[in-house]
Design an enzyme around this catalytic site. Structure first.
Site, PDB file in Angstrom:
ATOM      1  CD  GLN A  84      -2.801  -1.274   2.063  1.00 34.60           C
ATOM      2  OE1 GLN A  84      -3.494  -1.723   3.283  1.00 34.60           O
ATOM      3  NE2 GLN A  84      -4.225   0.339   2.529  1.00 34.60           N
ATOM      4  CG  HIS A  85       0.039   3.524   2.750  1.00 34.43           C
ATOM      5  ND1 HIS A  85      -1.386   4.084   2.706  1.00 34.43           N
ATOM      6  CD2 HIS A  85       0.304   2.509   3.797  1.00 34.43           C
ATOM      7  CE1 HIS A  85      -1.096   3.564   3.472  1.00 34.43           C
ATOM      8  NE2 HIS A  85      -0.737   2.709   4.480  1.00 34.43           N
ATOM      9  CG  ASP A 245      -0.397  -5.310   1.527  1.00 39.24           C
ATOM     10  OD1 ASP A 245      -0.861  -4.336   1.973  1.00 39.24           O
ATOM     11  OD2 ASP A 245       1.051  -4.768   1.719  1.00 39.24           O
TER      12      ASP A 245
END
Length: 494
Positions: A84-85, A245
Protein backbone atom coordinates in the site's frame (compact mmCIF):
# COMPACT_ATOMS: atom_id res chain seq x y z
CA UNK A 1 -2.33 -31.65 -14.72
CA UNK A 2 -5.32 -29.57 -13.52
CA UNK A 3 -8.67 -30.50 -14.97
CA UNK A 4 -10.53 -27.35 -13.88
CA UNK A 5 -9.96 -23.67 -14.61
CA UNK A 6 -7.21 -21.90 -12.69
CA UNK A 7 -6.57 -18.32 -11.64
CA UNK A 8 -3.41 -16.43 -10.77
CA UNK A 9 -3.15 -14.32 -7.65
CA UNK A 10 -0.19 -11.95 -7.39
CA UNK A 11 1.29 -10.58 -4.15
CA UNK A 12 3.60 -7.68 -5.03
CA UNK A 13 5.08 -6.85 -1.63
CA UNK A 14 7.94 -4.66 -0.46
CA UNK A 15 10.62 -7.30 -0.87
CA UNK A 16 9.33 -9.62 -3.61
CA UNK A 17 6.58 -10.76 -5.93
CA UNK A 18 4.79 -14.06 -5.41
CA UNK A 19 2.38 -15.52 -7.97
CA UNK A 20 0.15 -18.44 -7.04
CA UNK A 21 -1.50 -20.65 -9.62
CA UNK A 22 -4.73 -21.68 -7.91
CA UNK A 23 -7.51 -24.10 -8.75
CA UNK A 24 -10.51 -21.80 -9.15
CA UNK A 25 -12.95 -24.40 -7.81
CA UNK A 26 -11.10 -25.53 -4.66
CA UNK A 27 -8.53 -22.83 -3.90
CA UNK A 28 -5.75 -25.41 -3.92
CA UNK A 29 -2.40 -23.81 -4.70
CA UNK A 30 -0.81 -25.67 -7.58
CA UNK A 31 2.45 -23.72 -7.57
CA UNK A 32 4.10 -20.55 -6.28
CA UNK A 33 6.51 -18.47 -8.33
CA UNK A 34 8.81 -15.90 -6.70
CA UNK A 35 11.02 -13.05 -7.81
CA UNK A 36 12.85 -10.48 -5.65
CA UNK A 37 12.56 -6.68 -5.62
CA UNK A 38 15.37 -4.20 -5.10
CA UNK A 39 14.80 -1.57 -2.41
CA UNK A 40 17.25 1.33 -2.21
CA UNK A 41 17.77 4.33 0.03
CA UNK A 42 19.08 5.32 3.43
CA UNK A 43 18.43 8.08 5.93
CA UNK A 44 14.70 7.38 5.81
CA UNK A 45 14.50 6.91 2.04
CA UNK A 46 12.98 3.71 0.64
CA UNK A 47 12.51 3.47 -3.12
CA UNK A 48 12.00 0.87 -5.86
CA UNK A 49 11.89 1.16 -9.65
CA UNK A 50 8.32 0.18 -10.68
CA UNK A 51 9.73 -1.50 -13.79
CA UNK A 52 11.34 -3.94 -11.39
CA UNK A 53 7.89 -4.87 -10.10
CA UNK A 54 6.69 -5.57 -13.62
CA UNK A 55 9.74 -7.68 -14.39
CA UNK A 56 9.31 -9.57 -11.11
CA UNK A 57 5.64 -10.21 -11.90
CA UNK A 58 6.60 -11.67 -15.27
CA UNK A 59 9.26 -13.90 -13.71
CA UNK A 60 7.02 -15.06 -10.87
CA UNK A 61 4.11 -15.93 -13.18
CA UNK A 62 6.41 -17.81 -15.56
CA UNK A 63 7.96 -19.77 -12.70
CA UNK A 64 4.57 -20.65 -11.21
CA UNK A 65 3.13 -21.79 -14.53
CA UNK A 66 6.17 -23.94 -15.24
CA UNK A 67 6.15 -25.57 -11.80
CA UNK A 68 2.40 -26.25 -11.86
CA UNK A 69 2.38 -27.86 -15.26
CA UNK A 70 -0.70 -25.77 -16.01
CA UNK A 71 -1.56 -25.08 -19.62
CA UNK A 72 -1.86 -21.36 -20.21
CA UNK A 73 -5.26 -22.00 -21.77
CA UNK A 74 -6.57 -23.15 -18.34
CA UNK A 75 -6.04 -19.69 -16.82
CA UNK A 76 -9.28 -17.68 -16.63
CA UNK A 77 -8.28 -14.68 -14.53
CA UNK A 78 -5.54 -12.74 -12.76
CA UNK A 79 -5.46 -10.12 -10.01
CA UNK A 80 -2.73 -8.14 -8.26
CA UNK A 81 -2.52 -7.27 -4.57
CA UNK A 82 0.23 -4.78 -3.83
CA UNK A 83 2.03 -3.03 -1.02
CA UNK A 84 0.00 0.00 0.00
CA UNK A 85 0.66 3.75 -0.14
CA UNK A 86 3.61 3.79 -2.55
CA UNK A 87 3.74 6.80 -4.89
CA UNK A 88 4.26 5.98 -8.58
CA UNK A 89 4.58 8.88 -11.03
CA UNK A 90 4.34 8.18 -14.77
CA UNK A 91 4.86 10.09 -17.98
CA UNK A 92 2.32 10.19 -20.82
CA UNK A 93 3.63 6.86 -22.17
CA UNK A 94 3.14 5.11 -18.80
CA UNK A 95 6.84 5.05 -17.96
CA UNK A 96 8.01 5.84 -14.42
CA UNK A 97 9.49 9.31 -14.02
CA UNK A 98 11.48 8.24 -10.95
CA UNK A 99 11.64 5.33 -8.51
CA UNK A 100 8.49 4.84 -6.44
CA UNK A 101 8.43 6.25 -2.92
CA UNK A 102 7.53 3.24 -0.75
CA UNK A 103 5.20 3.08 2.23
CA UNK A 104 8.11 2.88 4.69
CA UNK A 105 9.89 5.96 3.31
CA UNK A 106 9.75 8.34 6.29
CA UNK A 107 11.14 11.47 4.60
CA UNK A 108 7.60 12.77 4.20
CA UNK A 109 6.94 13.04 7.96
CA UNK A 110 7.17 16.89 7.92
CA UNK A 111 4.73 17.05 5.04
CA UNK A 112 2.30 14.77 6.87
CA UNK A 113 2.38 17.06 9.91
CA UNK A 114 1.89 20.14 7.75
CA UNK A 115 -1.07 18.59 5.92
CA UNK A 116 -2.69 17.64 9.21
CA UNK A 117 -2.46 21.23 10.42
CA UNK A 118 -3.54 22.71 7.07
CA UNK A 119 -6.93 20.96 7.17
CA UNK A 120 -7.58 21.89 10.78
CA UNK A 121 -6.13 18.98 12.72
CA UNK A 122 -6.64 15.23 13.09
CA UNK A 123 -10.42 15.35 13.58
CA UNK A 124 -10.92 17.08 10.23
CA UNK A 125 -8.99 14.33 8.46
CA UNK A 126 -10.75 11.54 10.33
CA UNK A 127 -14.15 12.90 9.34
CA UNK A 128 -13.25 12.78 5.65
CA UNK A 129 -10.68 10.04 5.08
CA UNK A 130 -10.83 7.97 8.27
CA UNK A 131 -7.07 8.48 8.65
CA UNK A 132 -4.68 11.18 9.80
CA UNK A 133 -1.71 11.78 7.49
CA UNK A 134 1.51 10.10 8.57
CA UNK A 135 4.72 9.67 6.62
CA UNK A 136 3.52 6.46 4.97
CA UNK A 137 0.38 7.95 3.38
CA UNK A 138 0.50 8.72 -0.33
CA UNK A 139 -0.67 12.31 0.05
CA UNK A 140 2.32 13.10 2.26
CA UNK A 141 4.66 11.52 -0.29
CA UNK A 142 3.12 13.54 -3.13
CA UNK A 143 3.59 16.69 -1.07
CA UNK A 144 7.23 15.73 -0.43
CA UNK A 145 7.73 15.27 -4.17
CA UNK A 146 6.17 18.66 -4.93
CA UNK A 147 8.51 20.33 -2.48
CA UNK A 148 11.74 18.44 -3.20
CA UNK A 149 11.39 17.45 -6.86
CA UNK A 150 8.91 19.94 -8.32
CA UNK A 151 9.96 19.25 -11.91
CA UNK A 152 8.99 15.57 -11.52
CA UNK A 153 5.64 16.44 -9.95
CA UNK A 154 4.92 18.94 -12.71
CA UNK A 155 5.81 16.40 -15.41
CA UNK A 156 3.58 13.66 -13.98
CA UNK A 157 0.88 12.59 -16.45
CA UNK A 158 -0.41 9.89 -14.08
CA UNK A 159 -0.20 9.10 -10.35
CA UNK A 160 -0.63 5.49 -9.27
CA UNK A 161 -0.32 3.14 -6.34
CA UNK A 162 1.91 0.07 -6.82
CA UNK A 163 -0.96 -2.34 -7.54
CA UNK A 164 -2.62 0.24 -9.84
CA UNK A 165 0.57 0.43 -11.89
CA UNK A 166 0.68 -3.32 -12.39
CA UNK A 167 -3.05 -3.64 -13.15
CA UNK A 168 -2.66 -0.94 -15.80
CA UNK A 169 0.22 -2.87 -17.34
CA UNK A 170 -2.08 -5.88 -17.57
CA UNK A 171 -5.11 -4.09 -19.01
CA UNK A 172 -4.16 -0.67 -20.32
CA UNK A 173 -6.90 0.63 -17.99
CA UNK A 174 -6.22 3.07 -15.16
CA UNK A 175 -8.16 1.50 -12.29
CA UNK A 176 -7.89 1.05 -8.55
CA UNK A 177 -10.25 -0.16 -5.81
CA UNK A 178 -11.76 1.38 -2.66
CA UNK A 179 -9.41 -0.56 -0.37
CA UNK A 180 -6.09 0.63 -1.76
CA UNK A 181 -7.49 4.08 -2.62
CA UNK A 182 -8.45 4.54 1.05
CA UNK A 183 -4.76 4.59 1.97
CA UNK A 184 -3.95 7.70 -0.04
CA UNK A 185 -5.51 10.41 2.19
CA UNK A 186 -7.14 11.95 -0.88
CA UNK A 187 -9.97 9.39 -1.02
CA UNK A 188 -12.93 9.88 1.31
CA UNK A 189 -14.16 6.80 3.15
CA UNK A 190 -17.20 8.86 4.10
CA UNK A 191 -18.32 9.42 0.49
CA UNK A 192 -16.58 6.52 -1.28
CA UNK A 193 -14.88 8.79 -3.81
CA UNK A 194 -11.88 11.05 -4.30
CA UNK A 195 -12.27 14.19 -2.18
CA UNK A 196 -12.03 17.32 -4.39
CA UNK A 197 -11.09 19.52 -1.43
CA UNK A 198 -8.22 17.26 -0.42
CA UNK A 199 -6.97 17.05 -3.99
CA UNK A 200 -6.93 20.85 -4.09
CA UNK A 201 -5.07 20.90 -0.77
CA UNK A 202 -2.24 18.76 -2.17
CA UNK A 203 -2.33 20.31 -5.64
CA UNK A 204 -3.27 17.12 -7.47
CA UNK A 205 -5.48 17.00 -10.56
CA UNK A 206 -8.08 14.22 -10.33
CA UNK A 207 -7.47 13.52 -14.02
CA UNK A 208 -4.08 12.05 -13.07
CA UNK A 209 -5.70 9.37 -10.88
CA UNK A 210 -7.18 5.98 -11.79
CA UNK A 211 -10.91 5.32 -11.77
CA UNK A 212 -12.11 3.65 -8.55
CA UNK A 213 -13.83 0.32 -9.24
CA UNK A 214 -16.74 -0.82 -7.11
CA UNK A 215 -14.56 -3.51 -5.55
CA UNK A 216 -11.36 -5.46 -5.98
CA UNK A 217 -13.12 -8.28 -7.85
CA UNK A 218 -14.59 -6.00 -10.50
CA UNK A 219 -13.45 -7.00 -13.99
CA UNK A 220 -11.70 -3.83 -15.10
CA UNK A 221 -10.55 -5.16 -18.43
CA UNK A 222 -9.30 -8.10 -20.42
CA UNK A 223 -5.63 -8.97 -20.48
CA UNK A 224 -4.15 -7.04 -23.38
CA UNK A 225 -2.30 -8.66 -26.26
CA UNK A 226 1.01 -7.10 -25.14
CA UNK A 227 0.60 -8.23 -21.52
CA UNK A 228 -0.50 -11.70 -22.64
CA UNK A 229 2.65 -12.03 -24.72
CA UNK A 230 4.82 -10.84 -21.83
CA UNK A 231 3.25 -13.28 -19.38
CA UNK A 232 2.60 -16.25 -21.62
CA UNK A 233 -1.14 -16.14 -20.88
CA UNK A 234 -4.20 -16.05 -23.15
CA UNK A 235 -5.22 -12.65 -24.40
CA UNK A 236 -8.58 -11.49 -23.10
CA UNK A 237 -8.76 -13.32 -19.75
CA UNK A 238 -10.39 -11.47 -16.86
CA UNK A 239 -8.27 -8.99 -14.93
CA UNK A 240 -9.66 -7.85 -11.58
CA UNK A 241 -9.19 -4.37 -10.17
CA UNK A 242 -7.09 -5.90 -7.40
CA UNK A 243 -6.38 -4.23 -4.07
CA UNK A 244 -3.84 -3.53 -1.35
CA UNK A 245 -2.02 -6.34 0.37
CA UNK A 246 -3.84 -6.01 3.70
CA UNK A 247 -7.24 -5.99 2.00
CA UNK A 248 -6.28 -9.09 0.01
CA UNK A 249 -5.15 -10.88 3.18
CA UNK A 250 -8.58 -10.17 4.68
CA UNK A 251 -10.24 -11.72 1.62
CA UNK A 252 -7.92 -14.70 1.82
CA UNK A 253 -9.00 -15.25 5.42
CA UNK A 254 -12.66 -15.11 4.44
CA UNK A 255 -13.16 -11.78 6.22
CA UNK A 256 -15.84 -9.41 4.95
CA UNK A 257 -19.54 -9.02 4.35
CA UNK A 258 -19.95 -12.58 3.07
CA UNK A 259 -17.71 -14.03 5.76
CA UNK A 260 -16.38 -13.23 9.24
CA UNK A 261 -16.74 -9.76 10.74
CA UNK A 262 -15.17 -8.22 13.86
CA UNK A 263 -12.53 -10.93 14.28
CA UNK A 264 -8.97 -9.69 14.96
CA UNK A 265 -5.95 -10.38 12.79
CA UNK A 266 -2.27 -9.66 13.44
CA UNK A 267 0.17 -9.85 10.57
CA UNK A 268 3.88 -10.17 11.37
CA UNK A 269 5.94 -9.16 8.38
CA UNK A 270 8.26 -6.31 7.40
CA UNK A 271 5.63 -4.25 9.17
CA UNK A 272 3.31 -5.42 11.93
CA UNK A 273 -0.37 -4.84 11.30
CA UNK A 274 -3.57 -5.41 13.23
CA UNK A 275 -6.91 -5.26 11.44
CA UNK A 276 -10.46 -6.53 11.35
CA UNK A 277 -13.20 -6.51 8.74
CA UNK A 278 -16.22 -4.70 10.12
CA UNK A 279 -19.33 -2.77 9.16
CA UNK A 280 -18.28 0.03 11.53
CA UNK A 281 -16.47 3.04 10.11
CA UNK A 282 -13.84 3.38 12.83
CA UNK A 283 -12.63 6.89 13.68
CA UNK A 284 -9.38 7.02 15.64
CA UNK A 285 -6.16 8.95 15.15
CA UNK A 286 -4.27 5.78 16.10
CA UNK A 287 -5.67 3.85 13.11
CA UNK A 288 -5.83 3.96 9.36
CA UNK A 289 -9.57 3.87 8.69
CA UNK A 290 -9.31 1.88 5.49
CA UNK A 291 -12.09 0.56 3.34
CA UNK A 292 -12.11 -3.15 2.65
CA UNK A 293 -12.24 -4.20 -0.97
CA UNK A 294 -15.73 -5.75 -0.71
CA UNK A 295 -17.71 -2.75 0.59
CA UNK A 296 -17.09 -3.24 4.32
CA UNK A 297 -14.44 -1.44 6.36
CA UNK A 298 -10.93 -2.56 7.32
CA UNK A 299 -9.58 -0.35 10.11
CA UNK A 300 -5.91 -1.10 10.50
CA UNK A 301 -3.03 -0.23 12.79
CA UNK A 302 0.45 -0.52 11.33
CA UNK A 303 3.82 -0.59 13.06
CA UNK A 304 6.92 -0.04 10.95
CA UNK A 305 9.23 -2.32 12.90
CA UNK A 306 8.47 -6.00 13.06
CA UNK A 307 10.33 -9.04 11.72
CA UNK A 308 13.19 -7.17 10.00
CA UNK A 309 13.87 -5.12 13.12
CA UNK A 310 14.04 -8.20 15.35
CA UNK A 311 16.20 -10.01 12.79
CA UNK A 312 18.58 -7.04 12.89
CA UNK A 313 18.86 -7.27 16.67
CA UNK A 314 19.53 -11.01 16.37
CA UNK A 315 22.27 -10.32 13.81
CA UNK A 316 23.89 -7.66 16.02
CA UNK A 317 23.97 -10.17 18.88
CA UNK A 318 25.22 -13.00 16.67
CA UNK A 319 22.17 -15.12 17.50
CA UNK A 320 19.68 -17.13 15.51
CA UNK A 321 16.02 -16.12 15.43
CA UNK A 322 15.02 -18.84 17.89
CA UNK A 323 17.78 -18.13 20.42
CA UNK A 324 15.61 -15.70 22.38
CA UNK A 325 15.01 -16.09 26.11
CA UNK A 326 12.11 -14.50 27.97
CA UNK A 327 12.28 -13.36 31.55
CA UNK A 328 14.90 -10.61 31.59
CA UNK A 329 14.47 -7.07 32.92
CA UNK A 330 15.63 -5.35 29.71
CA UNK A 331 13.22 -3.50 27.48
CA UNK A 332 13.92 -3.02 23.77
CA UNK A 333 11.82 -0.70 21.63
CA UNK A 334 13.09 -1.79 18.19
CA UNK A 335 12.13 1.42 16.36
CA UNK A 336 14.96 1.11 13.85
CA UNK A 337 13.05 2.94 11.08
CA UNK A 338 11.17 5.44 13.22
CA UNK A 339 7.67 4.29 14.12
CA UNK A 340 4.18 4.72 12.72
CA UNK A 341 2.03 3.45 15.61
CA UNK A 342 2.73 5.23 17.87
CA UNK A 343 3.48 8.09 15.44
CA UNK A 344 7.17 8.63 16.15
CA UNK A 345 8.76 9.02 12.70
CA UNK A 346 12.07 10.28 14.09
CA UNK A 347 12.47 7.62 16.78
CA UNK A 348 15.40 5.24 16.89
CA UNK A 349 15.80 1.96 18.72
CA UNK A 350 15.93 2.14 22.50
CA UNK A 351 17.45 -0.32 25.00
CA UNK A 352 17.07 0.07 28.75
CA UNK A 353 17.06 -2.07 31.89
CA UNK A 354 20.44 -3.79 31.43
CA UNK A 355 21.91 -5.74 34.38
CA UNK A 356 25.12 -7.71 34.88
CA UNK A 357 22.95 -10.81 34.69
CA UNK A 358 21.33 -9.87 31.35
CA UNK A 359 22.07 -12.41 28.62
CA UNK A 360 22.20 -11.95 24.88
CA UNK A 361 19.21 -14.27 24.57
CA UNK A 362 17.23 -12.07 26.94
CA UNK A 363 18.06 -9.00 24.86
CA UNK A 364 16.75 -10.77 21.77
CA UNK A 365 13.68 -11.85 23.72
CA UNK A 366 13.15 -8.23 24.73
CA UNK A 367 13.28 -7.19 21.05
CA UNK A 368 10.52 -9.69 20.27
CA UNK A 369 8.53 -8.39 23.24
CA UNK A 370 8.92 -4.77 22.16
CA UNK A 371 7.74 -5.47 18.63
CA UNK A 372 4.81 -7.65 19.77
CA UNK A 373 3.77 -5.20 22.49
CA UNK A 374 3.56 -2.38 19.94
CA UNK A 375 1.27 -4.25 17.58
CA UNK A 376 -0.90 -5.73 20.35
CA UNK A 377 -1.42 -2.34 21.95
CA UNK A 378 -2.48 -1.05 18.55
CA UNK A 379 -4.90 -3.99 18.27
CA UNK A 380 -6.57 -2.99 21.55
CA UNK A 381 -7.05 0.55 20.21
CA UNK A 382 -8.60 -0.90 17.06
CA UNK A 383 -11.09 -3.02 18.98
CA UNK A 384 -12.20 -0.02 21.02
CA UNK A 385 -12.64 2.03 17.85
CA UNK A 386 -15.08 -0.50 16.38
CA UNK A 387 -17.09 -0.60 19.60
CA UNK A 388 -15.64 -3.75 21.17
CA UNK A 389 -14.19 -4.18 24.66
CA UNK A 390 -10.70 -5.72 24.29
CA UNK A 391 -11.00 -7.28 27.73
CA UNK A 392 -14.59 -8.47 27.36
CA UNK A 393 -14.93 -12.27 27.58
CA UNK A 394 -16.75 -12.49 24.25
CA UNK A 395 -13.98 -10.58 22.48
CA UNK A 396 -11.03 -12.19 24.25
CA UNK A 397 -12.34 -15.64 23.42
CA UNK A 398 -12.21 -14.97 19.67
CA UNK A 399 -8.99 -16.46 18.37
CA UNK A 400 -6.37 -13.99 17.23
CA UNK A 401 -5.46 -14.98 13.70
CA UNK A 402 -1.72 -14.70 13.25
CA UNK A 403 -0.41 -14.36 9.69
CA UNK A 404 2.72 -13.20 7.87
CA UNK A 405 6.22 -14.59 7.93
CA UNK A 406 6.52 -14.23 11.70
CA UNK A 407 3.56 -16.56 12.20
CA UNK A 408 5.86 -19.40 11.12
CA UNK A 409 8.38 -18.65 13.88
CA UNK A 410 8.07 -20.37 17.24
CA UNK A 411 9.33 -17.39 19.25
CA UNK A 412 7.02 -14.94 17.48
CA UNK A 413 3.99 -17.15 18.15
CA UNK A 414 4.84 -17.79 21.80
CA UNK A 415 5.56 -14.11 22.44
CA UNK A 416 2.18 -13.17 20.99
CA UNK A 417 0.45 -15.80 23.14
CA UNK A 418 2.27 -14.69 26.29
CA UNK A 419 1.68 -10.94 25.87
CA UNK A 420 -1.88 -11.18 24.53
CA UNK A 421 -3.35 -13.90 26.73
CA UNK A 422 -5.61 -14.81 23.79
CA UNK A 423 -6.14 -18.02 21.86
CA UNK A 424 -4.14 -17.88 18.63
CA UNK A 425 -5.10 -19.43 15.30
CA UNK A 426 -2.40 -20.05 12.69
CA UNK A 427 -4.03 -20.43 9.26
CA UNK A 428 -2.84 -23.44 7.28
CA UNK A 429 -2.62 -21.40 4.08
CA UNK A 430 0.81 -19.86 3.61
CA UNK A 431 0.12 -17.22 0.94
CA UNK A 432 -2.99 -15.40 2.14
CA UNK A 433 -2.34 -12.17 0.23
CA UNK A 434 -1.83 -14.03 -3.04
CA UNK A 435 -4.80 -16.32 -2.27
CA UNK A 436 -6.93 -13.26 -1.62
CA UNK A 437 -5.85 -11.92 -4.99
CA UNK A 438 -6.72 -15.30 -6.53
CA UNK A 439 -10.22 -15.03 -5.03
CA UNK A 440 -10.53 -11.58 -6.59
CA UNK A 441 -9.45 -13.03 -9.93
CA UNK A 442 -12.07 -15.76 -9.56
CA UNK A 443 -14.70 -13.14 -8.81
CA UNK A 444 -13.70 -11.17 -11.90
CA UNK A 445 -13.97 -14.30 -14.05
CA UNK A 446 -17.20 -15.71 -12.57
CA UNK A 447 -19.03 -12.80 -10.96
CA UNK A 448 -18.96 -14.49 -7.52
CA UNK A 449 -18.33 -12.59 -4.28
CA UNK A 450 -14.59 -12.98 -3.54
CA UNK A 451 -15.05 -13.34 0.24
CA UNK A 452 -17.62 -16.08 -0.37
CA UNK A 453 -15.17 -17.71 -2.79
CA UNK A 454 -12.36 -17.73 -0.21
CA UNK A 455 -14.73 -18.94 2.51
CA UNK A 456 -15.72 -21.83 0.26
CA UNK A 457 -12.08 -22.60 -0.35
CA UNK A 458 -11.49 -22.78 3.42
CA UNK A 459 -8.24 -20.82 3.21
CA UNK A 460 -8.84 -19.29 6.64
CA UNK A 461 -8.84 -22.64 8.44
CA UNK A 462 -5.95 -23.42 10.73
CA UNK A 463 -4.49 -24.76 13.95
CA UNK A 464 -5.77 -23.09 17.12
CA UNK A 465 -3.55 -22.74 20.20
CA UNK A 466 -5.27 -22.19 23.55
CA UNK A 467 -4.86 -19.01 25.55
CA UNK A 468 -2.11 -18.83 28.17
CA UNK A 469 -1.99 -16.51 31.17
CA UNK A 470 -1.05 -13.02 30.09
CA UNK A 471 2.43 -11.81 31.14
CA UNK A 472 1.15 -8.63 32.73
CA UNK A 473 4.47 -7.76 34.38
CA UNK A 474 6.31 -7.61 31.06
CA UNK A 475 3.44 -5.70 29.46
CA UNK A 476 3.47 -3.05 32.19
CA UNK A 477 7.28 -2.76 32.12
CA UNK A 478 7.30 -2.03 28.37
CA UNK A 479 4.31 0.31 28.69
CA UNK A 480 6.10 2.36 31.33
CA UNK A 481 9.27 2.66 29.23
CA UNK A 482 7.33 3.71 26.15
CA UNK A 483 5.48 6.35 28.14
CA UNK A 484 8.75 7.77 29.48
CA UNK A 485 10.44 7.59 26.08
CA UNK A 486 7.66 9.25 24.08
CA UNK A 487 8.62 12.75 25.14
CA UNK A 488 12.29 12.11 24.49
CA UNK A 489 11.55 10.80 21.00
CA UNK A 490 9.43 13.86 20.26
CA UNK A 491 12.14 16.27 21.42
CA UNK A 492 14.83 14.38 19.49
CA UNK A 493 12.82 14.76 16.29
CA UNK A 494 12.75 18.53 16.41
Amino acid sequence: MPTSPVVIGVDSSTQSTKAVVTDAATGRILAVGRAPHTVTGDGGARETDPEGWWQALREAVAAALKESGTAASDVIGIAVAGQQHGLVTLDSAGRPLRPALLWNDTRSAPQAAALTEALGGPDAWLARTGSVPVASMTAAKWQWLREHEPAVAEAAAAVRLPHDFLTERLTGVAATDPGDASGTCWYSTATGAYDPGLLDLVGLDAALLPTVATGGAERVGPLTRAAAAALGLPEGIAVAAGTGDNMAAAVGLGFGGAGLLDHPVVSLGTSGTAFAATRTRAVSAALAGFSATDGTHLPLACTLNCTLAVDKVAALLGLGREDAEPGGEAVVLPYLDGERTPDLPHASGLLTGLRHTTTAGQLLGAAYEGAVFTVLRALDELLVAVGLDPDGPGVRSRPLRLIGGGAQGRTWVETVRRLSGRPVLIPEAQELVALGAAALATGAATGDDPVAVATGWGTGRGHELPAVERDQATWERIEAVLGDAGGWFARAGR
